[in-house]
Design an enzyme around this catalytic site. Structure first.
Site, PDB file in Angstrom:
ATOM      1  N   ASP A   1      -3.621   4.084   4.418  1.00  0.00           N
ATOM      2  CA  ASP A   1      -3.403   4.279   2.985  1.00  0.00           C
ATOM      3  C   ASP A   1      -2.061   4.963   2.747  1.00  0.00           C
ATOM      4  O   ASP A   1      -1.274   4.569   1.881  1.00  0.00           O
ATOM      5  CB  ASP A   1      -4.547   5.125   2.420  1.00  0.00           C
ATOM      6  CG  ASP A   1      -4.706   4.967   0.910  1.00  0.00           C
ATOM      7  OD1 ASP A   1      -4.136   4.022   0.324  1.00  0.00           O
ATOM      8  OD2 ASP A   1      -5.433   5.788   0.324  1.00  0.00           O
TER       9      ASP A   1
ATOM     10  N   HIS B   1      -1.298  -2.214  -2.512  1.00  0.00           N
ATOM     11  CA  HIS B   1      -2.601  -1.916  -3.095  1.00  0.00           C
ATOM     12  C   HIS B   1      -3.150  -3.098  -3.889  1.00  0.00           C
ATOM     13  O   HIS B   1      -4.369  -3.296  -3.950  1.00  0.00           O
ATOM     14  CB  HIS B   1      -2.536  -0.660  -3.965  1.00  0.00           C
ATOM     15  CG  HIS B   1      -2.706   0.607  -3.179  1.00  0.00           C
ATOM     16  ND1 HIS B   1      -1.670   1.180  -2.476  1.00  0.00           N
ATOM     17  CD2 HIS B   1      -3.798   1.384  -2.956  1.00  0.00           C
ATOM     18  CE1 HIS B   1      -2.108   2.276  -1.864  1.00  0.00           C
ATOM     19  NE2 HIS B   1      -3.400   2.417  -2.131  1.00  0.00           N
TER      20      HIS B   1
ATOM     21  N   HIS C   1      -4.767  -5.198  -1.325  1.00  0.00           N
ATOM     22  CA  HIS C   1      -6.073  -4.603  -1.011  1.00  0.00           C
ATOM     23  C   HIS C   1      -7.119  -5.021  -2.032  1.00  0.00           C
ATOM     24  O   HIS C   1      -8.234  -5.431  -1.685  1.00  0.00           O
ATOM     25  CB  HIS C   1      -5.979  -3.075  -0.985  1.00  0.00           C
ATOM     26  CG  HIS C   1      -7.317  -2.402  -1.145  1.00  0.00           C
ATOM     27  ND1 HIS C   1      -7.883  -2.165  -2.389  1.00  0.00           N
ATOM     28  CD2 HIS C   1      -8.206  -1.947  -0.239  1.00  0.00           C
ATOM     29  CE1 HIS C   1      -9.062  -1.600  -2.233  1.00  0.00           C
ATOM     30  NE2 HIS C   1      -9.288  -1.458  -0.941  1.00  0.00           N
TER      31      HIS C   1
END
Length: 368
Positions: free
Chosen positions: A171, A254, A257
């Site tokens: 992350d 992100h 993701h």
């Protein structure tokens, strides 16, 4: 537009600081409503009770339902209002943090975030990521303020599974590269302003810390000990990444993701594992230099982050499903628009497959 940086009011990190939780909470309230998993409660109840006994603090524990969803938040709000508590404490991983922050917002209460893993950068941010009850990404809930306090007991985190620390590094890996993309596109950050010199420096420091201390920290966790390298990675995963992403912004990694959450096979992967693959894909989209791409690939291989679709649980490539990932990631409500150039679903689809091919190539090199 102003340059704005966001941060929790106080960040506390150290060994065995969990036993001081009630002392720290006193400035905010007298009765903490503690949101925690069933297994997590068993790990943290003793040190918290030790401090509560000394101060005569009333404790109410509520077991987390497992998903940061609107239904779960609504359930918890009713439980909080019936409890007579006056401060929310979220103890655990990223989804508990997101739920606790959202609960505190709707209940108009202060909130303390206590990570038991260094698995995400959720603790410090004024943001909750919401999912459906089935775990599919739904929306971002932007909050008016950061947590009142983030308290990190490094002794507890050093005993957590190594994979969770690695996921946190995944992350955090996105922080600098997404910040750089937002800087290049002059995009807004999560606070409604622009990046600051400080926030960009923190994002870069986050990446540099991962590269210098990531493998050493992972080795320490495997040994069950807490070293300076591990302390540094916990801070990078939790604070540097949290301030960096919120105050600089996020971009392709992100969004990718979020697209992958639509594929059931990836649901056994942690947030940071999917973000790491998203970071590699973002670098492919940017046509990053060979040196930069190799440094990130080698880091992922060294600590065990995904570099191929197979690593994400996708053993059979389904063009229709991957195109769905790309379409979700490029949707108007996600952050792909913060890239400094237009990314179409077809471009992203191609980049995902190119990243998978690169990952296979470097995995083969590493094993030869």
């Amino acid at each position: 537009m102003a340059n704005v940086i966001g941060s929790p009011e106080r960040y506390v990190q150290g060994r065995e600081v969990l036993k001081d939780l009630c002392k720290h909470v006193q400035s905010m309230g007298n009765a903490p409503f503690i949101l925690v998993s069933q297994s997590g409660k068993g790990r943290v109840e003793a040190p918290i009770s030790e401090g509560a006994k000394e101060l005569g603090t009333k404790l109410v524990y509520e077991i987390f339902g497992g998903e940061s969803s609107r239904n779960e938040i609504n359930r918890l709000q009713k439980a909080y209002e019936a409890s007579g508590c006056d401060v929310v404490v979220g103890i655990g991983g990223g989804k508990i943090h997101d739920t606790a922050k959202a609960l505190a917002y709707y209940a108009k209460a202060p909130v303390v975030i206590v990570p038991t893993i260094a698995g995400t950068d959720a603790p410090c941010s004024a943001l909750s990521v919401l999912y459906t009850d089935d775990g599919v990404f739904e929306d971002y809930l932007f909050l008016p303020r950061n947590p009142n306090m983030v308290l990190v007991d490094t002794e507890i985190i050093s005993k957590a599974p190594a994979r969770l620390l690695v996921a946190g590094m995944g992350d955090a890996l996105a922080t600098y590269f997404e910040a750089r993309a937002c800087q290049q596109s002059d995009s807004n950050n999560f606070i409604g302003g622009k990046y600051t010199v400080t926030s960009m420096a923190l994002a870069k420091l986050c990446y540099d810390t991962l590269i210098s201390d990531g493998v050493k920290a992972l080795t320490a966790v495997h040994a069950g000990v807490c070293t300076k390298a591990l302390e540094n990675i916990i801070e990078a995963n939790t604070y540097l990444s949290g301030i960096g992403f919120e105050s600089c912004g996020i971009a392709a990694a992100h969004a990718i993701h979020n697209g992958f959450t639509a594929i059931e096979e990836t649901h056994d992967c942690y947030h940071g594992e999917k973000v790491a693959f998203g970071t590699l894909t973002q670098l492919v989209l940017e046509n990053a230099s060979k040196e930069e791409l190799e440094e990130v690939l080698h880091f992922c291989l060294d600590v065990g982050l995904p570099t191929t679709l197979k690593d994400l649980g996708i053993h059979q490539i389904n063009k229709k499903e991957l195109m769905q990932v790309a379409e979700i990631a490029c949707g108007p409500n996600d952050t792909m628009g913060n890239m400094p150039f237009t990314v179409t679903p077809q471009m992203l689809y191609d980049a995902i497959l190119a990243t998978d091919a690169l990952g296979k190539r470097y995995q083969a090199k590493a094993s030869s």
